[in-house]
Design a protein around this motif. Sequence first.
Motif, PDB file in Angstrom:
ATOM      1  N   GLY A 205       0.719  -1.142  -0.159  1.00  0.00           N
ATOM      2  CA  GLY A 205       0.354   0.070  -0.284  1.00  0.00           C
ATOM      3  C   GLY A 205       0.565   1.434   0.246  1.00  0.00           C
ATOM      4  N   THR A 237      -4.357   7.281   1.088  1.00  0.00           N
ATOM      5  CA  THR A 237      -4.096   6.291   1.490  1.00  0.00           C
ATOM      6  C   THR A 237      -4.427   5.029  -0.397  1.00  0.00           C
ATOM      7  OG1 THR A 237      -4.985   5.246   2.605  1.00  0.00           O
ATOM      8  CG2 THR A 237      -3.610   5.555   3.563  1.00  0.00           C
ATOM      9  N   THR A 239      -3.495   0.445  -2.207  1.00  0.00           N
ATOM     10  CA  THR A 239      -3.540  -0.030  -2.452  1.00  0.00           C
ATOM     11  C   THR A 239      -2.425   0.025  -3.638  1.00  0.00           C
ATOM     12  OG1 THR A 239      -5.061  -1.623  -3.719  1.00  0.00           O
ATOM     13  CG2 THR A 239      -4.134  -1.888  -1.426  1.00  0.00           C
ATOM     14  N   GLU A 253      -4.043   7.615  -6.708  1.00  0.00           N
ATOM     15  CA  GLU A 253      -4.104   7.515  -5.185  1.00  0.00           C
ATOM     16  C   GLU A 253      -5.102   8.884  -5.578  1.00  0.00           C
ATOM     17  OE1 GLU A 253      -6.295   5.211  -3.719  1.00  0.00           O
ATOM     18  OE2 GLU A 253      -5.504   3.650  -5.091  1.00  0.00           O
ATOM     19  N   ASP A 282       1.677  -6.986   5.248  1.00  0.00           N
ATOM     20  CA  ASP A 282       1.013  -5.409   4.090  1.00  0.00           C
ATOM     21  C   ASP A 282       2.355  -4.910   4.466  1.00  0.00           C
ATOM     22  OD1 ASP A 282      -1.688  -3.578   3.281  1.00  0.00           O
ATOM     23  OD2 ASP A 282      -0.393  -2.486   5.079  1.00  0.00           O
ATOM     24  N   MET A 284       3.321  -1.262   3.816  1.00  0.00           N
ATOM     25  CA  MET A 284       2.776   0.560   3.394  1.00  0.00           C
ATOM     26  C   MET A 284       3.864   0.859   3.400  1.00  0.00           C
ATOM     27  SD  MET A 284      -0.034   2.499   2.636  1.00  0.00           S
ATOM     28  CE  MET A 284      -1.176   2.074   3.698  1.00  0.00           C
TER      29      MET A 284
END
Length: 367
Positions: A205, A237, A239, A253, A282, A284
């Motif tokens: 992400g 935010t 992905t 995004e 995940d 980020m």
Amino acid sequence: MDMGWWWLEASGHGRTWWLGDLKTQASEEGIIIIIIVVVIVVGQGKILQSSTYMTVFDSIDRKICSSSSSRISEESRIKASGAFQTRFATNMEIMNMETSSNDIVNEVDMLNASYDAFEGVILNIENNMDEHVFTTLLRTSISQWRKQGKKGVWLKLSLELVNLVKPAVKEGFWYHHAEPTYVMLVYWIPETSHTLPPNASHRVGVASFVVNNKGEVLVVQEKSGSFKGTGVWKLPTGTVEEGEDISLAAIREVKEETGIETEFMEVLAFRQSHKSFFSKSDLMFVCMLKPTSLDIQKQDSEIEAAEWMPVEEYANQPFIKKHKSFDCIAKICIAKKDDKYVGFSPLLTTTATSAKKSYLYSTYQDQ
């Protein structure tokens, strides 16, 4: 009562055929001739030639005639002979069909496949096929690959070939991963613990730190998810899509959620968490972007509100202060705004194995 039994056992290429039994029975009220022909197929191989069957049926026919008595009429013997001929013709049609099917298997022998650099097999199945034929070919192929010292087998089945999933699983394949258009199954040939690489373990992400000339950061409130109704202002935010660069994902995004056009500057930091999305980990990446437009046009479907906010006000929110990871990111963003922090800039490179484009994010600058 006169009763006789005949049978034939013939073995060829691992296949055994049985012809069983002819039974004649007479009674005072009349003559009943019962003919039963049973064929049981065991193993694999070629079907016996029709001449062999003709010899057997001729032998049975003569037996009927020779075993006649005053109670067995000529009409009954003719009926029995006709019944044999009819049954023989029907069985030969079935056998010819089986021969054709076996010829197909024998001609193909193994499933079409390619091989990778790790002694792995990649199955290339383009057209649908009968499940039984597929199972036979799969077993034969695995047997040959075992002799060749192959290890992992990768079976990719498109939606059109979904009928082959069940027989593959019955043969020992298991699910590796699935995508909208296919499912990937795998099989390990050696009698050892498999070393096949697992399915993708992380979702990637981006969070975008966009600061204008006034020292204000672009923040949003979300309509759904865990932040719905909390009143928390957060960074935009999202992905990273398949085949998309981190830098381009951050730009996309921000544009989708706020309508703001930006230029990518640096990766400021990244955070790793676990069990966050279908039990996956995940990653980020916090990216710094430079705005090239200032007029906010929020995305109505996902974003409740969007605005420019002083960085310090964003960082002092109770939620941000309470959660360590958010607090650390906020402090990094403030330090970057004050030119007290150096982030990771993208360096265009190529991969070592396939020479494909890639980015190395680093503080190192090539002079």
